[in-house]
Design an enzyme around this catalytic site. Structure first.
Site, mmCIF file in Angstrom:
data_model
loop_
_atom_site.group_PDB
_atom_site.id
_atom_site.type_symbol
_atom_site.label_atom_id
_atom_site.label_comp_id
_atom_site.label_asym_id
_atom_site.label_seq_id
_atom_site.Cartn_x
_atom_site.Cartn_y
_atom_site.Cartn_z
ATOM 1 N N HIS A 224 0.808 -1.213 0.000
ATOM 2 C CA HIS A 224 0.000 0.000 0.000
ATOM 3 C C HIS A 224 0.845 1.269 0.000
ATOM 4 O O HIS A 224 0.311 2.375 -0.001
ATOM 5 C CB HIS A 224 -0.924 -0.035 1.236
ATOM 6 N N LYS B 86 2.942 4.389 -1.208
ATOM 7 C CA LYS B 86 2.844 5.236 -2.394
ATOM 8 C C LYS B 86 4.028 6.208 -2.374
ATOM 9 O O LYS B 86 4.042 7.175 -1.605
ATOM 10 C CB LYS B 86 1.537 6.046 -2.400
ATOM 11 N N ASP C 298 15.857 11.597 -9.502
ATOM 12 C CA ASP C 298 17.008 12.481 -9.341
ATOM 13 C C ASP C 298 16.650 13.860 -9.873
ATOM 14 O O ASP C 298 15.691 14.026 -10.633
ATOM 15 C CB ASP C 298 18.251 11.924 -10.032
ATOM 16 N N HIS D 118 -9.194 10.469 1.064
ATOM 17 C CA HIS D 118 -8.212 9.397 0.931
ATOM 18 C C HIS D 118 -6.896 9.757 1.629
ATOM 19 O O HIS D 118 -5.969 8.951 1.663
ATOM 20 C CB HIS D 118 -7.965 9.124 -0.554
ATOM 21 N N LYS E 27 -4.054 10.619 4.514
ATOM 22 C CA LYS E 27 -3.623 9.978 5.759
ATOM 23 C C LYS E 27 -2.698 10.968 6.465
ATOM 24 O O LYS E 27 -1.482 10.991 6.260
ATOM 25 C CB LYS E 27 -2.883 8.665 5.494
ATOM 26 N N ASP F 48 -0.721 20.060 17.388
ATOM 27 C CA ASP F 48 -0.374 21.378 17.936
ATOM 28 C C ASP F 48 0.205 22.333 16.904
ATOM 29 O O ASP F 48 0.902 23.298 17.274
ATOM 30 C CB ASP F 48 0.624 21.228 19.095
#
Length: 480
Positions: free
Chosen positions: A14, A16, A21, A329, A331, A336
């Site tokens: 999973h 990604k 370079d 989608h 994550k 703070d």
């Protein structure tokens, strides 16, 4: 053997990331640039803060994607709006992302190790931190985290003491440990965006044997209760999809929604008990708030020439209502306005356990702009990014958003999102709005009990139950 076959067929790689370079200005050497986060290299992932449903030909004519509304096509719309977050990484952390790729290649393509490019100081400036290393907000300190096992990765022998083990397999579960560490260090607020939100089943009011035991939800609640006991304000905001991608009536989606409800209820139940024990005149949602994103349009947004969908399909219903969930989608966790985690890992056991799906994430902060060193007022790029993100979700800037832990901010976010929820669920929308965020459609009682919001027993334009239901037949590892 059975366990290995289950891993091969049920779990996924999973991660990604893209590594490339790039030139170093004024030098013959190259530097390493990496990209990491939630975006898959496939159709429909590109979007803008406007999230067009029907007038998409200019930007999505070659990139149409729809997996939630049967009957929709490029010719009829709507497209599926998509919200995601990715990060560009340079410097030593980019080299660590490259090392992750090398570790995986060396395990999974042993016969092709010679195909790997040799990265040497003769051709690469390995210490180059990139053009954007020194911004007005200062340099970054960053670290790469993973969820991965020795089945998929050749670990560095010098770092085996940082790993855990399970049934003879070495496990790197550093993403979960990073989340836990930062939640425990949080002082004022946490903002989360994630595709899924379930866990800490050992603390649920029901279904405690469910196979999602990671502690992130319970850690959040423990932090909230800790702050309540010390008389300090603390708020956690969580943005998730309205429902899992796909048909919300499907067995898998309904079970995921059920686990999600069990997680929410256990968190609110513990907070409600703490409120009662302290004799506070507050409500559980003053400390923990769940949201989802949606888009509503007017008839003027439908371009000429767009075909009519079959009226007896979900696409036909959406053509009438002119609304659609924005699929979350991303994550992301912001703590703070000091620390940010961006990656591929969801808040579920599959992503955080380390022994199921493989994941990668980056955690970063700017040492010169920690709120504790500036009177509790952060001014770095994490704060700027969070404010821009909230402006996109909430329809613009408001001074209240500067201090997410304040009651003023809680009240303002609640006001703006409630107003949009009314707009989203109304028969028609009379004028345009830039707001996309609304409260997740649950009703939280004073005692922490969770049920569906009145009028939201099912998601709009679908027959999917908001609180979901357990399938009883799907493998426990699949939906957790």
């Amino acid at each position: 053997m059975v366990e290995n076959e289950m891993v091969e067929t049920m779990y996924t790689h999973h991660q990604k990331c893209v590594i490339a370079d790039a030139e170093v200005p004024g030098s013959a050497l190259l530097r390493i640039v990496a990209y990491i986060g939630g975006i898959d290299l496939t159709d429909g992932r590109y979007d803008t803060p406007e999230y067009p449903l029907f007038n998409y030909q200019a930007t999505h004519g070659q990139d149409f994607y729809q997996n939630c509304t049967p009957g929709a096509s490029l010719e009829t719309g709507p497209r599926e709006p998509w919200h995601d977050i990715h990060a560009r990484v340079e410097g030593p952390a980019a080299r660590d992302i490259l090392t992750n790729f090398t570790d995986r290649w060396s395990k999974q393509a042993e016969d092709k190790i010679g195909s790997l490019i040799d990265i040497t100081e003769d051709e690469f400036d390995l210490e180059n931190a990139g053009e954007a290393a020194e911004t007005e907000a200062g340099a970054w300190s960053a670290q790469i985290f993973r969820s991965i096992t020795s089945d998929s990765c050749l670990f560095d022998p010098d770092r085996l003491d940082t790993l855990t083990g399970k049934r003879g397999h070495l496990i790197d579960d550093s993403i979960m440990r990073a989340y836990i560490q930062q939640i425990r260090k949080a002082d004022h607020f946490i903002y989360l965006e994630n595709q899924y939100f379930m866990g800490s089943a050992y603390a649920w009011k029901r279904e405690r044997e469910t196979l999602t035991k990671h502690t992130v939800p319970r850690e959040i609640v423990s932090k909230i209760v800790e702050k309540m006991e010390s008389g300090e304000r603390f708020t956690c905001y969580v943005t998730i999809p309205m429902y899992p991608e796909g048909d919300p009536t499907s067995m898998a989606s309904q079970e995921i929604l059920y686990w999600q409800r069990c997680t929410m209820e256990s968190m609110y139940w513990r907070i409600a008990n703490a409120i009662q024990e302290k004799g506070l005149d507050t409500h559980p949602t003053d400390y923990l708030m769940f949201f989802c994103l949606g888009k509503r349009e007017t008839i003027e947004d439908i371009p000429e020439g767009l075909e009519e969908p079959d009226p007896d399909t979900p696409a036909g219903l959406v053509r009438q209502s002119l609304r659609h969930p924005v699929y979350v989608h991303s994550k992301l966790m912001i703590v703070d306005d000091d620390y940010v985690i961006v990656g591929s890992a969801n808040i579920n056991q599959r992503s955080l356990g380390g022994s199921r799906d493989s994941e990668i994430a980056i955690g970063a902060f700017q040492p010169e702009h920690l709120s504790e060193d500036h009177g509790g007022e952060p001014g770095g790029d994490v704060h700027t990014f969070r404010m821009a993100l909230w402006s996109a979700h909430l329809g613009g800037h408001d001074p209240a958003y500067m201090v997410p832990s304040s009651q003023e901010c809680v009240d303002k976010v609640r006001e703006v999102t409630r107003q949009f929820q009314e707009v989203y669920s109304a028969a028609n929308m009379e004028e345009q709005t830039k707001v996309h965020m609304m409260p997740y459609p649950i009703l939280v009682h004073d005692d922490g009990t969770v049920e569906t919001e009145p009028g939201w027993e099912m998601f709009p334009d679908t027959d999917g139950l908001v609180c979901g239901q357990k399938s009883g037949v799907l493998p426990g590892n699949l939906t957790t």
